[in-house]
Enzyme design. Sequence first.
Site, PDB file in Angstrom:
ATOM      1  N   ARG A  51     -14.590 -16.830  70.489  1.00  0.00           N
ATOM      2  CA  ARG A  51     -14.503 -18.236  70.077  1.00  0.00           C
ATOM      3  C   ARG A  51     -15.305 -18.400  68.800  1.00  0.00           C
ATOM      4  NH1 ARG A  51     -19.664 -18.654  69.831  1.00  0.00           N
ATOM      5  NH2 ARG A  51     -19.534 -20.898  69.593  1.00  0.00           N
ATOM      6  N   ARG A  81      -4.506 -20.969  69.540  1.00  0.00           N
ATOM      7  CA  ARG A  81      -5.460 -22.066  69.315  1.00  0.00           C
ATOM      8  C   ARG A  81      -4.880 -22.921  68.192  1.00  0.00           C
ATOM      9  NH1 ARG A  81     -10.889 -21.066  70.917  1.00  0.00           N
ATOM     10  NH2 ARG A  81     -11.248 -23.216  70.330  1.00  0.00           N
ATOM     11  N   GLN A 122     -23.714 -24.103  74.655  1.00  0.00           N
ATOM     12  CA  GLN A 122     -23.647 -22.975  73.716  1.00  0.00           C
ATOM     13  C   GLN A 122     -25.032 -22.587  73.190  1.00  0.00           C
ATOM     14  OE1 GLN A 122     -21.848 -25.792  73.507  1.00  0.00           O
ATOM     15  NE2 GLN A 122     -19.749 -25.423  72.853  1.00  0.00           N
ATOM     16  N   ASP A 158     -18.315 -28.352  61.809  1.00  0.00           N
ATOM     17  CA  ASP A 158     -16.905 -28.073  62.076  1.00  0.00           C
ATOM     18  C   ASP A 158     -16.029 -28.534  60.928  1.00  0.00           C
ATOM     19  OD1 ASP A 158     -18.143 -28.212  64.967  1.00  0.00           O
ATOM     20  OD2 ASP A 158     -16.279 -27.068  65.050  1.00  0.00           O
ATOM     21  N   ASN A 211     -19.702 -32.260  63.632  1.00  0.00           N
ATOM     22  CA  ASN A 211     -20.223 -31.060  64.300  1.00  0.00           C
ATOM     23  C   ASN A 211     -20.348 -31.381  65.790  1.00  0.00           C
ATOM     24  OD1 ASN A 211     -21.262 -28.348  64.232  1.00  0.00           O
ATOM     25  ND2 ASN A 211     -23.320 -29.168  64.483  1.00  0.00           N
ATOM     26  N   LYS A 212     -20.792 -30.414  66.548  1.00  0.00           N
ATOM     27  CA  LYS A 212     -20.922 -30.541  68.005  1.00  0.00           C
ATOM     28  C   LYS A 212     -21.614 -31.845  68.414  1.00  0.00           C
ATOM     29  CE  LYS A 212     -19.766 -27.827  70.061  1.00  0.00           C
ATOM     30  NZ  LYS A 212     -18.325 -27.803  70.287  1.00  0.00           N
TER      31      LYS A 212
END
Lengths: 358, 358
Positions: A51, A94, A199, A240, A250-251
């Site tokens: 990933r 994906r 993560q 991202d 982002n996350k």
Amino acid sequence: MLVNNQNYRTVWMQDKYVYLINQQLLPHKFGIYKSKDYIETANAIKTMIVRGAPAIGATGAYGVAQAALEFKGNNFEKFKKQIEKAEKTLKSTRPTANDLFYAIDFVKNKIMQNITIENAKKDSVKYANEYADWNVELCRKIGEHGNKLINQNQNILTHCNAGALACVDFGTALAPIRISHYNKKNLFVYVDETRPRNQGASLTAWELAQEKIPHAIIADNAAGFFMKKGKIDMIIVGADRIAMNGDVANKIGTYEKAVLAKENNLPFYVAAPLSTFDINSKTGEDIPIEERSSDEILYISGIDKNKKIRKIRIAPEESSAKNPAFDVTPAKYVSGIITERGIIKPMKDDIEKFVKGK
Amino acid sequence: MLVNNQNYRTVWMQDKYVYLINQQLLPHKFGIYKSKDYIETANAIKTMIVRGAPAIGATGAYGVAQAALEFKGNNFEKFKKQIEKAEKTLKSTRPTANDLFYAIDFVKNKIMQNITIENAKKDSVKYANEYADWNVELCRKIGEHGNKLINQNQNILTHCNAGALACVDFGTALAPIRISHYNKKNLFVYVDETRPRNQGASLTAWELAQEKIPHAIIADNAAGFFMKKGKIDMIIVGADRIAMNGDVANKIGTYEKAVLAKENNLPFYVAAPLSTFDINSKTGEDIPIEERSSDEILYISGIDKNKKIRKIRIAPEESSAKNPAFDVTPAKYVSGIITERGIIKPMKDDIEKFVKGK
């Protein structure tokens, strides 16, 4: 990256095999997944054995090379069909991964410039490796530029995993930390657990442990506490997608840490290659936010005392959850964006100069 | 509080038995723990079958009543020794719980004012009930005052569990939400998961589900996202201790939510009885922060698909964690403190007026 004191990439190719660090098993077990053909490689992407956008890109590139090597015969039209079939299979794994599409197209286009199948096969491996090497170099450069921002004896907070495991090597947010560590700077890394998918607690902590970089996992809730206590000197996260005004997607949780950094007068850096800038997103408002399954919050996986991986429910049966996967951090909270070509200020003019000059 | 459409308190007494909602089993199973004597009641506190300062206080009070009822004989000196022995046992279960000490002393002192053992036994039950009823009334009043701050159609964020389960009934932060819900206000509650111990995802979500108050669990990382999106109208949290300048010590992560509330111009309320103010703490700097076991971050409990409770490790073997259990939210982030006597501004003069007049 170092794993058990040996150098590894997240993905590589040898003979006709693609090798992947099996991220399904991390952080509890270290294992290499060996894929014998492009179908298995496509499945490895789908099942998240690998990933992280750049890592997936390189894996896709190697998948195309496998499809080329697998071909038997002398008919170039049939060879072309095989490559196109592999392209479709690999791209379908994906569907929102831009790097995957880019990497596959890159290798495919190089292959198709050939006249003989023999040369095309050679080129497929050559250019898949070139793609992977290029990505390693990109991350290394981000690391070198970021390294200049890090003083001796720094405490650095990071969120999620923007590490070597998400790339081919080095990582983005972890690259400056790695290079500073190699340069004997005395660092301590606060690792946000990064709920709901953890993560940070699983992948980032594992990478740092492997490289013996001192660190501690903290609850996402505790980042503000440590900032206010003066225990954190700077924050580095990945991205991202970055809008052309410097807003950073982002996350989930990145925005919280950025606001807290500003409130505590701490530098907040984003590390990302120039390809992360999206020329179609004027501001963060243009970036869609994926809502992921509530099961990511209601369930969690880990190992029991017999080292068996188990998934358990941690919330009441009657309750549901809301699970936005990303957030947008407005540019005003970002001190700078660490790219392969240097540090960019999160402002329209600076960004355009860099991105258009890439 | 409602559980399976029946009214329950967290703790109550009937005949010589103390009954507790078994919080070790929540949110996965609802069970009542029945304690036959004060020794079992002390153990229930120690093993966290009951938790939350006011709930522990009431349980301690009932434990003293049990010790009184258990006594056989006519010798008042021996009766007194029995009560003192029970006091010591019950107080040793959670050495830092002020409410526990206060509740035990309250019942004990009432008992000792008697001349006959028979009357002392009657008084023990009477005053243990009085303590519990007083706490219920306190929380109900906090709920009534807080209710005035909540408009129709509000989205409210809460952190941790300051609910009925932590008290005898109603809760502190959840009391205004309950009373507003009973008043037919249309509410939606965003429940911070509250890592590392997940009191939000387990206890608060469970309480809200039981009362059919619409809610969703969110990762602590997502609170800022929903505030920025305009999905949250106000924040209400509880408090473990409040300094005389209005600085609030509460579960780790409270400070983060408070900073984000201010950044997004949202009201941030703290709900707590006046007893939460600590006249020995001038500011939050005077409040010590407990560092708890890193295992709370490295391991987590839940149920597997066979409904069996399991504890699993969610972090690498090589990594450690830092786990501050509480943080201090400076008064400047607090819009108001909802107490049983009304809303207090988090300022020295206002606080002193209320606390000294209690």
